[in-house]
Scaffold this active site. Structure first.
Site, mmCIF file in Angstrom:
data_model
loop_
_atom_site.group_PDB
_atom_site.id
_atom_site.type_symbol
_atom_site.label_atom_id
_atom_site.label_comp_id
_atom_site.label_asym_id
_atom_site.label_seq_id
_atom_site.Cartn_x
_atom_site.Cartn_y
_atom_site.Cartn_z
ATOM 1 N N TYR A 70 0.841 -1.216 0.000
ATOM 2 C CA TYR A 70 0.000 0.000 0.000
ATOM 3 C C TYR A 70 0.867 1.253 0.000
ATOM 4 C CZ TYR A 70 -4.484 -2.234 0.058
ATOM 5 O OH TYR A 70 -5.584 -2.940 -0.341
ATOM 6 N N GLN A 100 -15.035 2.790 -7.689
ATOM 7 C CA GLN A 100 -14.385 1.665 -7.007
ATOM 8 C C GLN A 100 -12.960 2.057 -6.615
ATOM 9 O OE1 GLN A 100 -15.437 -2.240 -9.282
ATOM 10 N NE2 GLN A 100 -15.542 -0.544 -10.732
ATOM 11 N N VAL A 102 -9.760 3.834 -4.959
ATOM 12 C CA VAL A 102 -9.431 4.270 -3.592
ATOM 13 C C VAL A 102 -8.540 5.516 -3.632
ATOM 14 C CG1 VAL A 102 -9.729 1.955 -2.618
ATOM 15 C CG2 VAL A 102 -7.470 2.635 -3.489
ATOM 16 N N ASP A 103 -8.261 6.008 -4.847
ATOM 17 C CA ASP A 103 -7.421 7.219 -4.928
ATOM 18 C C ASP A 103 -8.274 8.478 -4.755
ATOM 19 O OD1 ASP A 103 -7.474 6.584 -8.423
ATOM 20 O OD2 ASP A 103 -8.390 8.356 -7.523
ATOM 21 N N HIS A 120 -15.108 1.362 -2.201
ATOM 22 C CA HIS A 120 -14.065 0.506 -1.607
ATOM 23 C C HIS A 120 -13.121 1.278 -0.702
ATOM 24 C CE1 HIS A 120 -14.798 -2.371 -5.215
ATOM 25 N NE2 HIS A 120 -15.665 -2.564 -4.238
ATOM 26 N N CYS A 132 -11.489 -0.735 16.492
ATOM 27 C CA CYS A 132 -11.766 -0.028 17.760
ATOM 28 C C CYS A 132 -12.279 1.374 17.469
ATOM 29 C CB CYS A 132 -10.504 0.014 18.619
ATOM 30 S SG CYS A 132 -9.323 1.290 18.124
ATOM 31 N N CYS A 149 -2.112 0.222 16.556
ATOM 32 C CA CYS A 149 -3.119 1.234 16.864
ATOM 33 C C CYS A 149 -2.782 1.875 18.214
ATOM 34 C CB CYS A 149 -4.499 0.559 16.923
ATOM 35 S SG CYS A 149 -5.792 1.650 17.558
ATOM 36 N N GLY A 189 -13.910 2.930 -17.389
ATOM 37 C CA GLY A 189 -12.666 2.292 -16.975
ATOM 38 C C GLY A 189 -12.813 1.216 -15.925
HETATM 39 C C1 BV8 Z 1 -17.748 -9.040 -0.592
HETATM 40 C C2 BV8 Z 1 -9.962 -1.876 -2.590
HETATM 41 C C3 BV8 Z 1 -18.952 -10.300 0.960
HETATM 42 C C4 BV8 Z 1 -8.642 -2.332 -2.139
HETATM 43 C C5 BV8 Z 1 -10.942 -3.639 -3.969
HETATM 44 C C6 BV8 Z 1 -14.929 -15.315 -1.904
HETATM 45 C C7 BV8 Z 1 -15.008 -14.757 -0.619
HETATM 46 C C8 BV8 Z 1 -15.566 -13.514 -0.390
HETATM 47 C C9 BV8 Z 1 -16.016 -12.755 -1.465
HETATM 48 C C10 BV8 Z 1 -15.886 -13.300 -2.715
HETATM 49 C C11 BV8 Z 1 -15.377 -14.553 -2.965
HETATM 50 N N1 BV8 Z 1 -15.429 -14.787 -4.301
HETATM 51 C C12 BV8 Z 1 -15.951 -13.701 -4.922
HETATM 52 C C13 BV8 Z 1 -16.230 -12.823 -3.974
HETATM 53 C C14 BV8 Z 1 -16.735 -11.516 -4.163
HETATM 54 C C15 BV8 Z 1 -15.516 -10.611 -4.312
HETATM 55 C C16 BV8 Z 1 -15.239 -10.524 -5.789
HETATM 56 O O1 BV8 Z 1 -16.013 -9.900 -6.486
HETATM 57 N N2 BV8 Z 1 -14.172 -11.171 -6.252
HETATM 58 C C17 BV8 Z 1 -13.877 -11.139 -7.678
HETATM 59 C C18 BV8 Z 1 -12.383 -11.286 -7.894
HETATM 60 C C19 BV8 Z 1 -14.676 -12.247 -8.347
HETATM 61 N N3 BV8 Z 1 -15.901 -9.349 -3.747
HETATM 62 C C20 BV8 Z 1 -15.589 -9.052 -2.483
HETATM 63 O O2 BV8 Z 1 -14.874 -9.725 -1.769
HETATM 64 C C21 BV8 Z 1 -16.250 -7.781 -1.967
HETATM 65 N N4 BV8 Z 1 -16.851 -8.063 -0.706
HETATM 66 O O3 BV8 Z 1 -18.184 -9.702 -1.492
HETATM 67 O O4 BV8 Z 1 -18.090 -9.208 0.694
HETATM 68 C C22 BV8 Z 1 -19.400 -10.082 2.321
HETATM 69 C C23 BV8 Z 1 -20.703 -9.718 2.536
HETATM 70 C C24 BV8 Z 1 -21.128 -9.532 3.818
HETATM 71 C C25 BV8 Z 1 -20.235 -9.691 4.875
HETATM 72 C C26 BV8 Z 1 -18.903 -10.013 4.629
HETATM 73 C C27 BV8 Z 1 -18.470 -10.213 3.344
HETATM 74 C C28 BV8 Z 1 -15.212 -6.691 -1.748
HETATM 75 C C29 BV8 Z 1 -14.548 -6.343 -3.047
HETATM 76 C C30 BV8 Z 1 -13.679 -5.098 -2.861
HETATM 77 C C31 BV8 Z 1 -12.231 -5.471 -2.993
HETATM 78 N N5 BV8 Z 1 -11.417 -4.254 -2.927
HETATM 79 N N6 BV8 Z 1 -10.241 -2.491 -3.884
HETATM 80 C C32 BV8 Z 1 -7.543 -1.749 -2.956
HETATM 81 O O5 BV8 Z 1 -7.786 -1.064 -3.956
HETATM 82 O O6 BV8 Z 1 -6.385 -1.975 -2.572
HETATM 83 S S1 BV8 Z 1 -11.281 -4.258 -5.475
HETATM 84 C C33 BV8 Z 1 -10.287 -3.512 -6.620
HETATM 85 O O7 BV8 Z 1 -10.342 -4.320 -7.756
HETATM 86 C C34 BV8 Z 1 -10.799 -2.181 -7.075
HETATM 87 O O8 BV8 Z 1 -11.331 -1.400 -6.053
HETATM 88 C C35 BV8 Z 1 -11.780 -2.507 -8.146
HETATM 89 O O9 BV8 Z 1 -13.049 -2.681 -7.623
HETATM 90 C C36 BV8 Z 1 -11.288 -3.832 -8.616
HETATM 91 C C37 BV8 Z 1 -10.603 -3.639 -9.930
HETATM 92 O O10 BV8 Z 1 -11.619 -3.485 -10.822
HETATM 93 P P1 BV8 Z 1 -11.535 -2.305 -11.871
HETATM 94 O O11 BV8 Z 1 -11.580 -1.016 -11.155
HETATM 95 O O12 BV8 Z 1 -12.572 -2.586 -12.865
HETATM 96 O O13 BV8 Z 1 -10.080 -2.424 -12.482
HETATM 97 P P2 BV8 Z 1 -9.546 -3.499 -13.531
HETATM 98 O O14 BV8 Z 1 -8.070 -3.411 -13.533
HETATM 99 O O15 BV8 Z 1 -10.224 -4.810 -13.296
HETATM 100 O O16 BV8 Z 1 -10.115 -2.976 -14.930
HETATM 101 C C38 BV8 Z 1 -9.664 -1.746 -15.455
HETATM 102 C C39 BV8 Z 1 -10.525 -1.470 -16.657
HETATM 103 O O17 BV8 Z 1 -10.154 -0.225 -17.212
HETATM 104 C C40 BV8 Z 1 -10.349 -2.505 -17.769
HETATM 105 O O18 BV8 Z 1 -11.627 -2.838 -18.277
HETATM 106 C C41 BV8 Z 1 -9.513 -1.757 -18.820
HETATM 107 O O19 BV8 Z 1 -9.866 -2.172 -20.134
HETATM 108 C C42 BV8 Z 1 -9.958 -0.337 -18.595
HETATM 109 N N7 BV8 Z 1 -8.963 0.681 -18.946
HETATM 110 C C43 BV8 Z 1 -7.615 0.615 -18.789
HETATM 111 N N8 BV8 Z 1 -7.066 1.793 -19.178
HETATM 112 C C44 BV8 Z 1 -8.099 2.609 -19.562
HETATM 113 C C45 BV8 Z 1 -9.304 1.899 -19.420
HETATM 114 N N9 BV8 Z 1 -10.505 2.444 -19.724
HETATM 115 C C46 BV8 Z 1 -10.505 3.714 -20.178
HETATM 116 N N10 BV8 Z 1 -9.402 4.455 -20.337
HETATM 117 C C47 BV8 Z 1 -8.183 3.941 -20.049
HETATM 118 N N11 BV8 Z 1 -7.083 4.687 -20.234
#
Ligand code: BV8
Length: 249
Positions: A70, A100, A102-103, A120, A132, A149, A189
């Protein structure tokens, strides 16, 4: 082709009574912030899957490695600047942004923090890992190493939502409600691969809303109802938005 789609998208936006934006890592890509699925981070981190590092288990297994990851991202963000896509969105002062990311690049571009829903969390804050209640701002250019903490002695951690953690309830409820109510969702994006956030897209589609996608890759292959602008956000958003006045409800 893109000119035709751009004109059609502007027509949809100008007719819409209410619009919201929904963004992912691609919005910040042209500010030099690596996306999750095309993480161009340096070799040190390319060996680790962000899904592992951005997780409760990853932190429990190796808290120092996660904090170092981080802090590397924080230092990169400190040196980054909003790109023209952030600025075009920020100029739409009546628009609500569901992100989504975090920036803080939308905030730095001038968008009001009250109109940005960080599903997120934000990388510029730490919180107690034992919940806490302790929360502290982090100076991105001078991130602090792994520490306990001051209140309770448990580890401090980034105030972001990790895989396996639920999203902040109020923020999530507001985002869900908006996606059911607006006439048009502007999707920028995101690979729409992380849930429940990605489900906002289906919610808008199911509610028969207009969906405009700005992405360098096709996102909704075959879904003819959505309008996709396959182009980089920094170039496209100013062309798409400038001259229009969008509002969210
Ligand atoms: C939840 C913060 C349940 C941190 C992030 C097993 C156990 C538990 C949960 C799960 C599981 N299996 C699946 C799940 C659900 C899981 C999930 O969805 N997993 C995925 C992998 C299948 N989700 C979770 O765990 C969520 N919580 O389900 O909780 C629960 C319910 C009740 C009680 C308890 C628990 C939490 C998910 C949040 C995770 N945290 N980020 C950090 O950033 O460090 S996720 C992180 O990845 C981002 O925040 C973002 O959401 C994600 C990335 O996605 P994108 O933003 O779309 O980025 P990506 O790189 O994928 O795509 C970029 C896009 O941009 C591409 O399409 C590209 O073509 C395009 N692009 C590139 N350049 C450009 C462009 N477009 C335009 N212009 C450009 N120049």
């Amino acid at each position: 082709m893109i000119e035709h789609s751009l004109a059609a998208a502007r027509e949809i936006l100008s007719r819409a009574q209410s619009v919201a934006s929904f963004s992912g890592a691609g919005l910040s890509a042209e500010s030099g912030i690596p996306t999750f699925r095309h993480a161009e981070t340096d070799a040190l981190w390319s060996r680790f899957d962000p899904m592992e590092l951005a997780s409760v288990d990853g932190f429990a297994a190796n808290p120092k490695r996660v904090i170092d990851w981080y802090n590397m991202r924080r230092s990169k963000l400190a040196k980054a600047a909003p790109n023209p896509a952030h600025e075009a969105l920020a100029r739409q002062s009546k628009l609500v942004h569901i992100t989504q990311n975090v920036d803080d690049l939308l905030e730095r571009a001038g968008a009001s923090a009250g109109r940005i829903l960080h599903l997120h969390g934000m990388i510029g804050k730490d919180r107690c890992s034992a919940s806490c209640g302790r929360e502290e701002a982090v100076e991105l250019s001078r991130p602090r190493p792994l520490r306990v903490c001051p209140n309770c002695g448990e580890w401090m951690r980034p105030a972001v939502v990790w895989f396996g953690e639920s999203l902040p309830a109020q923020v999530w409820h507001r985002a869900e409600t908006l996606c059911s109510q607006v006439d048009c969702l502007l999707v920028i994006g995101t690979s729409a691969s992380v849930y429940p956030a990605a489900g906002l897209l289906a919610r808008a589609r199911d509610a028969r809303k207009e969906v405009i996608v700005v992405n360098t890759q096709p996102l909704l292959a075959g879904d003819s109802a959505a309008l996709e602008l396959i182009a980089p956000a920094a170039k496209t958003l100013p062309q798409l938005l400038d001259g229009l006045t969008l509002r969210t409800l």
